[in-house]
Design a protein around this motif. Structure first.
Motif, PDB file in Angstrom:
ATOM      1  N   THR A 155       0.622  -1.309   0.188  1.00 11.64           N
ATOM      2  CA  THR A 155       0.026  -0.084  -0.086  1.00 11.64           C
ATOM      3  C   THR A 155       0.710   1.267  -0.089  1.00 11.64           C
ATOM      4  O   THR A 155       0.545   2.277  -0.653  1.00 11.64           O
ATOM      5  CB  THR A 155      -0.933   0.053   1.075  1.00 11.64           C
ATOM      6  OG1 THR A 155      -1.750  -1.254   1.075  1.00 11.64           O
ATOM      7  CG2 THR A 155      -1.911   1.093   1.032  1.00 11.64           C
ATOM      8  N   PRO A 156       1.939   1.415   0.856  1.00 13.97           N
ATOM      9  CA  PRO A 156       2.675   2.667   0.504  1.00 13.97           C
ATOM     10  C   PRO A 156       3.213   2.795  -0.924  1.00 13.97           C
ATOM     11  O   PRO A 156       3.285   3.973  -1.170  1.00 13.97           O
ATOM     12  CB  PRO A 156       3.740   2.534   1.600  1.00 13.97           C
ATOM     13  CG  PRO A 156       3.352   1.422   2.682  1.00 13.97           C
ATOM     14  CD  PRO A 156       2.399   0.466   1.728  1.00 13.97           C
ATOM     15  N   ARG A 157       3.513   1.739  -1.380  1.00 15.41           N
ATOM     16  CA  ARG A 157       3.764   1.987  -2.905  1.00 15.41           C
ATOM     17  C   ARG A 157       2.591   2.521  -3.688  1.00 15.41           C
ATOM     18  O   ARG A 157       2.806   3.437  -4.329  1.00 15.41           O
ATOM     19  CB  ARG A 157       4.620   0.745  -3.687  1.00 15.41           C
ATOM     20  CG  ARG A 157       5.794   0.228  -3.134  1.00 15.41           C
ATOM     21  CD  ARG A 157       6.286  -0.861  -3.672  1.00 15.41           C
ATOM     22  NE  ARG A 157       7.266  -1.518  -2.820  1.00 15.41           N
ATOM     23  CZ  ARG A 157       7.252  -2.824  -2.414  1.00 15.41           C
ATOM     24  NH1 ARG A 157       6.377  -3.549  -3.051  1.00 15.41           N
ATOM     25  NH2 ARG A 157       8.232  -3.276  -1.650  1.00 15.41           N
ATOM     26  N   ILE A 158       1.500   2.072  -3.400  1.00 13.09           N
ATOM     27  CA  ILE A 158       0.123   2.529  -4.132  1.00 13.09           C
ATOM     28  C   ILE A 158       0.226   3.978  -3.821  1.00 13.09           C
ATOM     29  O   ILE A 158      -0.459   4.777  -4.639  1.00 13.09           O
ATOM     30  CB  ILE A 158      -0.769   1.506  -3.896  1.00 13.09           C
ATOM     31  CG1 ILE A 158      -0.520   0.183  -4.586  1.00 13.09           C
ATOM     32  CG2 ILE A 158      -2.168   2.122  -4.196  1.00 13.09           C
ATOM     33  CD1 ILE A 158      -1.558  -0.861  -4.129  1.00 13.09           C
ATOM     34  N   ILE A 167       4.352   3.897  11.338  1.00  9.23           N
ATOM     35  CA  ILE A 167       4.182   3.405  12.758  1.00  9.23           C
ATOM     36  C   ILE A 167       3.904   1.891  12.779  1.00  9.23           C
ATOM     37  O   ILE A 167       4.307   1.096  13.947  1.00  9.23           O
ATOM     38  CB  ILE A 167       2.819   4.213  13.249  1.00  9.23           C
ATOM     39  CG1 ILE A 167       3.032   5.629  13.520  1.00  9.23           C
ATOM     40  CG2 ILE A 167       2.386   3.548  14.730  1.00  9.23           C
ATOM     41  CD1 ILE A 167       1.814   6.611  13.866  1.00  9.23           C
ATOM     42  N   ASN A 168       3.231   1.197  11.916  1.00  3.89           N
ATOM     43  CA  ASN A 168       3.033  -0.146  11.986  1.00  3.89           C
ATOM     44  C   ASN A 168       4.198  -0.693  11.906  1.00  3.89           C
ATOM     45  O   ASN A 168       4.765  -1.755  12.765  1.00  3.89           O
ATOM     46  CB  ASN A 168       2.249  -0.444  10.735  1.00  3.89           C
ATOM     47  CG  ASN A 168       1.935  -1.967  10.468  1.00  3.89           C
ATOM     48  OD1 ASN A 168       1.721  -2.552  11.863  1.00  3.89           O
ATOM     49  ND2 ASN A 168       1.673  -2.582   9.458  1.00  3.89           N
ATOM     50  N   GLU A 169       5.357  -0.074  11.004  1.00  3.96           N
ATOM     51  CA  GLU A 169       6.586  -1.011  10.836  1.00  3.96           C
ATOM     52  C   GLU A 169       7.484  -0.748  12.288  1.00  3.96           C
ATOM     53  O   GLU A 169       7.980  -1.852  12.459  1.00  3.96           O
ATOM     54  CB  GLU A 169       7.279  -0.428   9.476  1.00  3.96           C
ATOM     55  CG  GLU A 169       6.905  -0.434   8.136  1.00  3.96           C
ATOM     56  CD  GLU A 169       7.778   0.263   7.196  1.00  3.96           C
ATOM     57  OE1 GLU A 169       8.622   0.734   7.612  1.00  3.96           O
ATOM     58  OE2 GLU A 169       7.094   0.161   6.195  1.00  3.96           O
ATOM     59  N   ASN A 170       7.351   0.356  12.711  1.00  8.29           N
ATOM     60  CA  ASN A 170       8.143   0.424  13.872  1.00  8.29           C
ATOM     61  C   ASN A 170       7.685  -0.388  15.131  1.00  8.29           C
ATOM     62  O   ASN A 170       8.329  -1.007  15.785  1.00  8.29           O
ATOM     63  CB  ASN A 170       8.262   1.947  14.386  1.00  8.29           C
ATOM     64  CG  ASN A 170       9.099   2.812  13.359  1.00  8.29           C
ATOM     65  OD1 ASN A 170      10.067   2.291  12.740  1.00  8.29           O
ATOM     66  ND2 ASN A 170       8.508   4.087  13.438  1.00  8.29           N
ATOM     67  N   MET A 171       6.369  -0.421  15.349  1.00  3.57           N
ATOM     68  CA  MET A 171       5.626  -1.316  16.286  1.00  3.57           C
ATOM     69  C   MET A 171       5.809  -2.797  15.975  1.00  3.57           C
ATOM     70  O   MET A 171       6.135  -3.701  16.938  1.00  3.57           O
ATOM     71  CB  MET A 171       4.201  -1.039  16.206  1.00  3.57           C
ATOM     72  CG  MET A 171       3.502   0.252  16.802  1.00  3.57           C
ATOM     73  SD  MET A 171       4.459   0.801  18.424  1.00  3.57           S
ATOM     74  CE  MET A 171       3.599  -0.443  19.477  1.00  3.57           C
ATOM     75  N   ALA A 172       6.007  -3.198  14.662  1.00  2.06           N
ATOM     76  CA  ALA A 172       6.621  -4.419  14.555  1.00  2.06           C
ATOM     77  C   ALA A 172       7.929  -5.000  14.883  1.00  2.06           C
ATOM     78  O   ALA A 172       8.148  -5.923  15.355  1.00  2.06           O
ATOM     79  CB  ALA A 172       6.178  -4.849  13.012  1.00  2.06           C
ATOM     80  N   ALA A 173       8.890  -3.884  14.607  1.00  3.97           N
ATOM     81  CA  ALA A 173      10.115  -3.719  14.962  1.00  3.97           C
ATOM     82  C   ALA A 173      10.280  -3.939  16.307  1.00  3.97           C
ATOM     83  O   ALA A 173      11.057  -4.971  17.020  1.00  3.97           O
ATOM     84  CB  ALA A 173      10.961  -2.881  14.531  1.00  3.97           C
TER      85      ALA A 173
END
Length: 84
Positions: free
Chosen positions: A12-15, A73-79
């Motif tokens: 989705t970020p690419r879209i 935020i989602n990426e950082n929370m997953a990390a």
């Protein structure tokens, strides 16, 4: 391919980036149409067209950035979750 099938990476970020560029092009086209509709080479037409272009570009940027922030935020929370 596996990361796409199992939602390990987000597309989705690419879209959103592609949609941002389309919104910029639409903003430029709307500004040009506004300039021409209010009379070619008239000050009110040119001013209104520039306002439409600037407002459209600003709105597209802010909207896209807000969506991208959610994915960051989602990426950082997953990390953080993986570290714990």
């Amino acid at each position: 391919m596996r990361s796409l099938l199992f939602f390990d990476s987000m597309i989705t970020p690419r879209i959103i980036t592609a949609l941002y560029w389309l919104m910029l092009a639409a903003s430029a086209a709307a500004g040009a149409a506004t300039m021409l509709s209010l009379g070619p080479l008239s000050f009110p037409g040119i001013a209104a067209g520039l306002v439409v272009m600037a407002g459209g570009a600003l709105g597209a940027r802010v909207g896209s950035e807000l969506l991208i922030v959610l994915f960051k935020i989602n990426e950082n929370m997953a990390a953080v979750s993986q570290r714990l």
